[in-house]
Motif scaffolding. Sequence first.
Motif, PDB file in Angstrom:
ATOM      1  N   GLY A 270       0.837  -1.081  -0.018  1.00 26.78           N
ATOM      2  CA  GLY A 270      -0.193  -0.146  -0.109  1.00 26.78           C
ATOM      3  C   GLY A 270       0.762   1.337  -0.046  1.00 26.78           C
ATOM      4  N   GLU A 271       0.162   2.310   0.445  1.00 23.61           N
ATOM      5  CA  GLU A 271       0.973   3.523   0.534  1.00 23.61           C
ATOM      6  C   GLU A 271       2.352   3.420   1.185  1.00 23.61           C
ATOM      7  OE1 GLU A 271       1.992   7.669   0.144  1.00 23.61           O
ATOM      8  OE2 GLU A 271       0.513   6.476  -1.244  1.00 23.61           O
ATOM      9  N   SER A 272       2.266   3.011   2.439  1.00 22.94           N
ATOM     10  CA  SER A 272       3.381   2.927   3.363  1.00 22.94           C
ATOM     11  C   SER A 272       4.516   2.022   2.720  1.00 22.94           C
ATOM     12  CB  SER A 272       3.017   2.419   4.641  1.00 22.94           C
ATOM     13  OG  SER A 272       4.085   1.567   5.271  1.00 22.94           O
ATOM     14  N   GLY A 273       4.235   0.829   2.423  1.00 21.48           N
ATOM     15  CA  GLY A 273       5.121  -0.124   1.661  1.00 21.48           C
ATOM     16  C   GLY A 273       5.973   0.155   0.436  1.00 21.48           C
ATOM     17  N   VAL A 274       4.994   0.966  -0.531  1.00 25.46           N
ATOM     18  CA  VAL A 274       5.521   1.525  -1.828  1.00 25.46           C
ATOM     19  C   VAL A 274       6.396   2.481  -1.474  1.00 25.46           C
ATOM     20  CG1 VAL A 274       4.966   2.712  -3.897  1.00 25.46           C
ATOM     21  CG2 VAL A 274       3.941   0.511  -3.139  1.00 25.46           C
ATOM     22  N   GLY A 275       5.944   3.400  -0.486  1.00 25.68           N
ATOM     23  CA  GLY A 275       7.073   4.662  -0.233  1.00 25.68           C
ATOM     24  C   GLY A 275       8.207   4.158   0.391  1.00 25.68           C
TER      25      GLY A 275
ATOM     26  N   LEU B  12      -3.059  -2.211  -5.679  1.00 25.33           N
ATOM     27  CA  LEU B  12      -3.940  -1.421  -6.351  1.00 25.33           C
ATOM     28  C   LEU B  12      -2.801  -1.167  -7.907  1.00 25.33           C
ATOM     29  CD1 LEU B  12      -4.997   1.393  -3.700  1.00 25.33           C
ATOM     30  CD2 LEU B  12      -6.290  -0.652  -5.049  1.00 25.33           C
ATOM     31  N   LYS B  13      -3.568  -0.629  -8.818  1.00 23.90           N
ATOM     32  CA  LYS B  13      -2.995  -0.561  -9.868  1.00 23.90           C
ATOM     33  C   LYS B  13      -2.011   0.622 -10.091  1.00 23.90           C
ATOM     34  CE  LYS B  13      -6.528  -2.242 -13.082  1.00 23.90           C
ATOM     35  NZ  LYS B  13      -7.989  -1.692 -14.127  1.00 23.90           N
ATOM     36  N   LYS B  14      -2.282   1.765  -9.069  1.00 19.31           N
ATOM     37  CA  LYS B  14      -1.615   2.790  -9.098  1.00 19.31           C
ATOM     38  C   LYS B  14       0.062   2.417  -8.617  1.00 19.31           C
ATOM     39  CE  LYS B  14      -3.262   4.954  -4.824  1.00 19.31           C
ATOM     40  NZ  LYS B  14      -3.613   6.134  -4.172  1.00 19.31           N
ATOM     41  N   TYR B  15       0.021   1.573  -7.631  1.00 19.77           N
ATOM     42  CA  TYR B  15       0.894   1.136  -6.887  1.00 19.77           C
ATOM     43  C   TYR B  15       1.725   0.315  -7.676  1.00 19.77           C
ATOM     44  CZ  TYR B  15      -0.976   3.472  -2.748  1.00 19.77           C
ATOM     45  OH  TYR B  15      -1.401   4.228  -1.769  1.00 19.77           O
TER      46      TYR B  15
END
Length: 453
Positions: A12-17, A38-41
């Motif tokens: 998610g946001e945290s992991g991809v960051g 999610l596609k964006k990630y």
Amino acid sequence: MKKKLIVILGGGESGVGAALLAKKNGLKIFLSDSGILLKKYKRILIQNEIPFEEKGHTESIIIQKAIKIIKSPGISSKNSFIKRINFFGIPIQSELEFGKSYLNHSYVISITGSNGKTTTSSIIYQILKREGIDVGIAGNIGRSFSKEIIKKKNVYVLEVSSFQLDDCYSFRSDIAVLLNITKDHLNRYDDIESYMYSKFKIATLQKKEDIFIYNHDDPLIRKGLKKYPIFSNCIPFSIKKELDIGAYIKNNKIFIRNQKNQEICFFNVKDIPLIGDHNLYNIMASLMISEILNIKKESIIPMILKLKPIEHRMEKILKINGVQFINDSKATNVNAVFYALKSINGPVIWIAGGKDKGNDYIELIPLVKEKVKAIICLGMNNEKIINFFKNIIDIILETKSIQKAVYMAYILSFHGDNILLSPACSSFDLFKDYKERGNKFKKEVRKLFSEKI
């Protein structure tokens, strides 16, 4: 086999960051998610040539090759795979702590609490930004701290959850704020003491030159202050009593008394556009941070007096035939609902329910008796709420449809009533998150409005 991988669990946001920061610093990384990304990630990972997997964890890679695991805060330490990682002695680190390790000279302000984190973080961020300070905002608010670190801001305002603090062992803030502690997430923690321990990490990891701002009115915080070793400079705030140091209310005005015993008056409580005691606490904490950072009073006051509620927190949507609809989808625990009900004048039709987090509804009884005329349960399993309030409220209905919940509430309402979505539960039984729940509620209210005009 030589271990050399940094494995990131959760995409998610945290992991991809965390993956982006690790890649920028030349680390060998692998991201693994048990679900579907999610596609964006997925697009970000592919563009940055970061290897990843989804729909499951390949244990042979993770257990055999990982020198360290960076874990998403959403993954419980009780997870069976996490237990296996612990068994093999692979260190687990939070994304928050991983990010902080790449921060050199930036000033960090961290805000935690069962309620009010987002509002307080947003207020202080706006104050600092308006003052022209190079400031970033991240954390539980929905932005990865690791990703924001790449931008190299001078100051970071972080909204920090207990789940993020769980895997922190050296994460240190220059200013830490603890707004409140209520019985939240007891489905994930063994007891209230474990939850308190996580929240207090924000203070116990500080050094003597740091500042810890806390809510003096909260009994669990006062208990924690006696129990845990805190070396930082502790400064309280209160709406119930005048303090020797810190922020307080006197003659209906907010004051701060500093260490030089100077008393600074800010403004009249009645002038604040955000209603409710919970917002007073959030604003007082923000004022104290501003005072510590030497922000001029003249810069702070106009901004505070123009504040609007954040989305999904006591957000007034529409008034239909004299009936006010209020979206408080972010109220995912009992304490948040307490402040919501307390701040409303007039009868309430309360839409509640979702995935229970070990709730105890006792503290709501006086307010429910006084203000609530009907409860509509919106959730997969509403038994707990129904059983608790069935001898207090005559009308209790249940549904799994937000559309039906809105229509039911409107049919039961009269001119002067308030229809309040304030669930006291997480959204994960019927919705992706509290934002989706709140947005769907607003959509159904607007549909109802277009039909009624």
